[in-house]
Write a protein that holds these residues in place. Structure first.
Motif, PDB file in Angstrom:
ATOM      1  N   ARG A  50      -9.095  -5.421   7.032  1.00 35.75           N
ATOM      2  CA  ARG A  50      -9.396  -4.073   6.565  1.00 35.75           C
ATOM      3  C   ARG A  50     -10.233  -4.130   5.303  1.00 35.75           C
ATOM      4  O   ARG A  50     -10.982  -3.229   4.995  1.00 35.75           O
ATOM      5  CB  ARG A  50      -8.139  -3.249   6.372  1.00 35.75           C
ATOM      6  CG  ARG A  50      -7.451  -3.444   5.058  1.00 35.75           C
ATOM      7  CD  ARG A  50      -6.519  -2.297   4.780  1.00 35.75           C
ATOM      8  NE  ARG A  50      -5.601  -2.679   3.733  1.00 35.75           N
ATOM      9  CZ  ARG A  50      -5.116  -1.838   2.845  1.00 35.75           C
ATOM     10  NH1 ARG A  50      -5.435  -0.572   2.903  1.00 35.75           N
ATOM     11  NH2 ARG A  50      -4.296  -2.252   1.924  1.00 35.75           N
ATOM     12  N   VAL A 103      -1.211  -0.713   4.993  1.00 35.67           N
ATOM     13  CA  VAL A 103      -2.649  -0.805   5.247  1.00 35.67           C
ATOM     14  C   VAL A 103      -3.264   0.559   5.523  1.00 35.67           C
ATOM     15  O   VAL A 103      -4.459   0.671   5.761  1.00 35.67           O
ATOM     16  CB  VAL A 103      -2.970  -1.769   6.415  1.00 35.67           C
ATOM     17  CG1 VAL A 103      -2.640  -3.193   6.035  1.00 35.67           C
ATOM     18  CG2 VAL A 103      -2.261  -1.366   7.689  1.00 35.67           C
ATOM     19  N   THR A 136      -8.575  -0.154  10.323  1.00 40.74           N
ATOM     20  CA  THR A 136      -7.257  -0.684  10.665  1.00 40.74           C
ATOM     21  C   THR A 136      -6.953  -0.511  12.147  1.00 40.74           C
ATOM     22  O   THR A 136      -5.807  -0.578  12.560  1.00 40.74           O
ATOM     23  CB  THR A 136      -6.154   0.041   9.858  1.00 40.74           C
ATOM     24  OG1 THR A 136      -6.334   1.440  10.055  1.00 40.74           O
ATOM     25  CG2 THR A 136      -6.225  -0.297   8.389  1.00 40.74           C
ATOM     26  N   MET A 147      -4.314  -8.295   8.700  1.00 42.42           N
ATOM     27  CA  MET A 147      -4.871  -6.968   8.390  1.00 42.42           C
ATOM     28  C   MET A 147      -5.420  -6.832   6.979  1.00 42.42           C
ATOM     29  O   MET A 147      -6.364  -6.070   6.769  1.00 42.42           O
ATOM     30  CB  MET A 147      -3.834  -5.893   8.679  1.00 42.42           C
ATOM     31  CG  MET A 147      -3.666  -5.698  10.174  1.00 42.42           C
ATOM     32  SD  MET A 147      -2.540  -4.397  10.598  1.00 42.42           S
ATOM     33  CE  MET A 147      -3.637  -2.991  10.647  1.00 42.42           C
ATOM     34  N   ASP A 148      -4.865  -7.567   6.024  1.00 43.56           N
ATOM     35  CA  ASP A 148      -5.376  -7.421   4.662  1.00 43.56           C
ATOM     36  C   ASP A 148      -6.853  -7.804   4.590  1.00 43.56           C
ATOM     37  O   ASP A 148      -7.663  -7.074   4.031  1.00 43.56           O
ATOM     38  CB  ASP A 148      -4.554  -8.267   3.686  1.00 43.56           C
ATOM     39  CG  ASP A 148      -3.419  -7.462   3.070  1.00 43.56           C
ATOM     40  OD1 ASP A 148      -3.310  -6.270   3.426  1.00 43.56           O
ATOM     41  OD2 ASP A 148      -2.663  -8.020   2.260  1.00 43.56           O
ATOM     42  N   ARG A 172       0.487  -8.838   8.670  1.00 37.36           N
ATOM     43  CA  ARG A 172       0.164  -9.018   7.249  1.00 37.36           C
ATOM     44  C   ARG A 172      -0.870 -10.126   7.083  1.00 37.36           C
ATOM     45  O   ARG A 172      -1.717 -10.062   6.201  1.00 37.36           O
ATOM     46  CB  ARG A 172       1.420  -9.379   6.449  1.00 37.36           C
ATOM     47  CG  ARG A 172       2.293  -8.188   6.203  1.00 37.36           C
ATOM     48  CD  ARG A 172       3.429  -8.554   5.263  1.00 37.36           C
ATOM     49  NE  ARG A 172       4.458  -7.539   5.305  1.00 37.36           N
ATOM     50  CZ  ARG A 172       5.460  -7.474   4.449  1.00 37.36           C
ATOM     51  NH1 ARG A 172       5.566  -8.364   3.498  1.00 37.36           N
ATOM     52  NH2 ARG A 172       6.370  -6.517   4.551  1.00 37.36           N
TER      53      ARG A 172
END
Lengths: 300, 380
Positions: free
Chosen positions: B147, A50, B153, B143-144, B140
């Protein structure tokens, strides 16, 4: 030199050197510089990363480099420019435009790849570099003479040099957190990664995992594990959703960076034979040409 | 005889169980690792070494968002951070067009919802690294999307540091999220796609026709939508018509259309050099839809099988029960007077053709509809 590569030349001259010096090429063979079946590696899945840059902080923190506070790494403006690892940051994250089937930018962590056949080990004239059984490529600061051959030899341009230090400047690069792994910990970057984009495991297992991910998600990945075969294989390997050349990875062949000369070279330089003979030879040539000049002048 | 019968019964029973649990042929090619379901390296039919957690069968406990827990407390990191209060219900609602429950509760058994930790180990240093550890798995999931729509982040958007506990009170948050819902997603009327096709550059897509007239539900097309389709902090003017460049492949681009419009259809049906008019039943078929029919979905009259079956313009084609005995003429907007309600249908509607103008000639000379009416207008 048509038909004769630099490598051939090195090989033959090294053989001559070895013959002259009469040194066994296995003189320095120890537990280092061997490839273990269980050597460790890291699989970097750039489709998962990320770009939080926590790994940059953790790396500095683990290597006693000035790290600042973790919150300051949330500033994403840093990602506007492409950076390279240097002596102040042994790893950096760069951001690229999104790849296939994704709206998200691609973030790529850069650090030493810990090659299976490291060019730095081969190039180091004093044998300060070694490939460890656990896969790490490290160097001995006390042995380093600062020639920076490792920097020139590295296909990934990783080793950095403390140029601004006048006294005792050192070579710096990722050491695969060898101090931490000896204690049974995982490398600092792997440990902090919030999404486990960095998977730490045996290289054999990681290749299997990477292949499996590509097979099961052909839409998510390009069919290429960077580092599986590049320069003979690397301990750190990458998965991505766009071509690696677009992510500033060098285009490399599958042949290892020169490794044949490594032990011979170390042996030779240990006894200072070639430098002495080289200077003798050069002195001889100088004397001959000087003599010729004198003769020429006498004739005139 | 009894024994044989019992044996047959047992075999039938056993095979039926087997059939129920079978993940199907070629399941080794599914997008999950073998290790997710099997503990051993070489699972066989007799010894499949199945683990308790994930199975091929996906979540069957498919709750409505309203039935799910409102807040979920994640407090494994209490030494560094305050617990994370995850607003589950609103996320469940938002995930409707983004993969649904399975988006997060992937590979769940047909039983109750499993904890993440039943598959994801809590230690980063572990033997099997083929699936992410618990920390990786949690992040996972979050955050995808986060963000993607905040371009951020930072840890603090979910975690609050220990010292700052004012804003992280469960009661406060429960109040904040109580009954909170995602606003109704506004639907576009018309979308014009500019394509590279040489068979017609523009594709005009009437979105509201597809949902209202053709009766498609949102999730028929919007299966894996990301939040940024609407939310993007980088987008400047929301009201302005924006050009969005897509990088989809030919197959992906046509995937949603082709499920109804068959592949063999003429490209020009959608691709044209100019933007097209919306679908008009009257123009297309010569039978304009009145207020009763306009709100019906196509399948109601034409059947769900594609291509749609042709329907004639006789009312009795669909309205089977309508005959002179029980038809209430007032539904047409004209209530028949006492005299005319006694007549049979074909006295005015010649040959039972209701598309044609009714005729008064049978009884009256020089009368014609609608100049003279056999009753009064009541409005449809």
């Amino acid at each position: 030199m048509p038909g004769k590569s630099r490598r051939d030349f090195l090989k033959s001259s090294a053989l001559i050197g070895a013959g002259v010096a009469g040194i066994s090429t296995t003189a320095k063979a120890g537990p280092d510089n061997i490839l273990s079946e269980d050597r460790m590696g890291v699989l970097v899945d750039t489709t998962v990363c990320v770009g939080c840059r926590n790994c940059e902080w953790a790396c500095k923190d683990a290597h006693n480099l000035p790290a600042g506070n973790l919150e300051s790494y949330e500033d994403r403006k840093v990602l506007d420019t492409k950076r390279r690892p240097d002596h102040t940051a042994l790893t950096v994250v760069n951001e690229y435009a999104s790849g296939k089937n994704s709206n998200l930018p691609v973030d790529v962590k850069v650090q030493c790849m810990h090659c299976d056949h490291p060019a730095c080990v081969s190039a180091c004239i004093v044998g300060a570099f070694s490939k460890h059984e656990n896969g790490a490529v490290t160097w001995d600061t006390d042995m380093c003479i600062g020639c920076r051959y490792c920097m020139a030899a590295c296909p990934f341009q990783i080793p950095a040099f403390e140029y601004e230090k006048a006294l005792n400047p050192m070579i710096m690069k990722c050491d695969f957190c060898i101090d931490r792994t000896k204690e049974g910990k995982v490398p600092a970057c792997v440990s902090i990664c919030p999404v486990e984009a960095l998977t730490y495991g045996t290289r054999t297992e990681l290749v299997k995992i990477a292949r499996d991910r590509i097979k099961r998600n052909p839409d998510r990945y390009v069919d290429h594990i960077f580092g599986e075969y590049e320069v003979g294989g690397t301990s750190w390997m990458y998965l991505a959703n766009k071509e690696f050349t677009e992510l500033d990875f060098p285009k490399l062949g599958e042949k290892p960076a020169p490794g044949v000369s490594e032990s011979i070279q170390h042996g030779i330089f240990a006894y200072f034979v070639p430098p002495v003979s080289l200077y003798a030879l050069l002195g001889g040539i100088m004397w001959i040409s000087k003599r010729r000049k004198e003769l020429d002048e006498e004739i005139k | 005889m009894k024994k044989i019968f019992a044996l047959i019964l047992i075999t039938v029973f056993a095979t039926s169980i087997n059939a129920q649990q079978s993940p199907g042929k070629d399941h080794s090619k599914l997008k999950i690792s073998c290790k997710t379901c099997h503990t051993c390296d070489v699972p066989t039919k007799s010894e499949p070494c199945l683990v308790v957690c994930p199975r091929e069968k996906m979540v069957t406990v498919y709750q409505k968002p309203e039935q799910t827990p409102e807040l979920i407390v994640i407090d494994q990191m209490v030494d560094r951070y305050n617990p994370v209060y995850f607003s589950h219900r609103i996320h469940a609602q938002m995930s409707n067009m983004g993969g649904g429950c399975e988006g997060c509760h992937h590979f769940n058994t047909s039983g109750p919802i499993l904890k993440c930790s039943s598959c994801h180990e809590s230690s980063r240093k572990r033997d099997d690294v083929s699936i992410p550890d618990l920390k990786g798995a949690y992040h996972r999931q979050c955050m995808d999307c986060h963000r993607e729509w905040s371009h951020d982040t930072g840890c603090n958007s979910c975690h609050t540091p220990k010292k700052d506990s004012k804003n992280n009170n469960k009661d406060n948050l429960q109040k904040k999220y109580a009954g909170k819902q995602h606003p109704v997603v506004l639907e576009p009327t018309k979308l014009v796609y500019e394509t590279k096709s040489d068979k017609g550059k523009f594709v005009t897509f009437y979105h509201n026709d597809h949902t209202k007239k053709f009766g498609l539900s949102c999730t028929t097309c919007h299966k894996q939508e990301s939040c940024t389709k609407c939310h993007d902090v980088n987008k400047t003017d929301k009201n302005k018509n924006q050009k969005v460049v897509t990088k989809k492949t030919f197959e992906d681009q046509h995937k949603n259309c082709i499920s109804c419009h068959s592949k063999t259809e003429n490209c020009n049906k959608c691709h044209n050099e100019k933007t097209l008019e919306p679908f008009d039943h009257g123009k297309k078929t010569g039978w304009a839809l009145n207020k009763y029919h306009i709100n019906l979905s196509c399948v109601k009259c034409h059947g769900s099988k594609l291509p749609y079956k042709k329907v004639d313009n006789k009312c009795s084609g669909c309205h089977k029960g309508w005959d002179s005995e029980n038809f209430k003429h007032s539904v047409t907007g004209l209530q028949l007077d006492e005299m005319h309600s006694e007549l049979s249908c074909e006295d005015c509607h010649m040959e039972n053709n209701y598309a044609k103008k009714p005729s008064c000639d049978g009884c009256h000379d020089g009368y014609s509809f609608p100049k003279q009416k056999p009753g009064k207008l009541v409005g449809k």
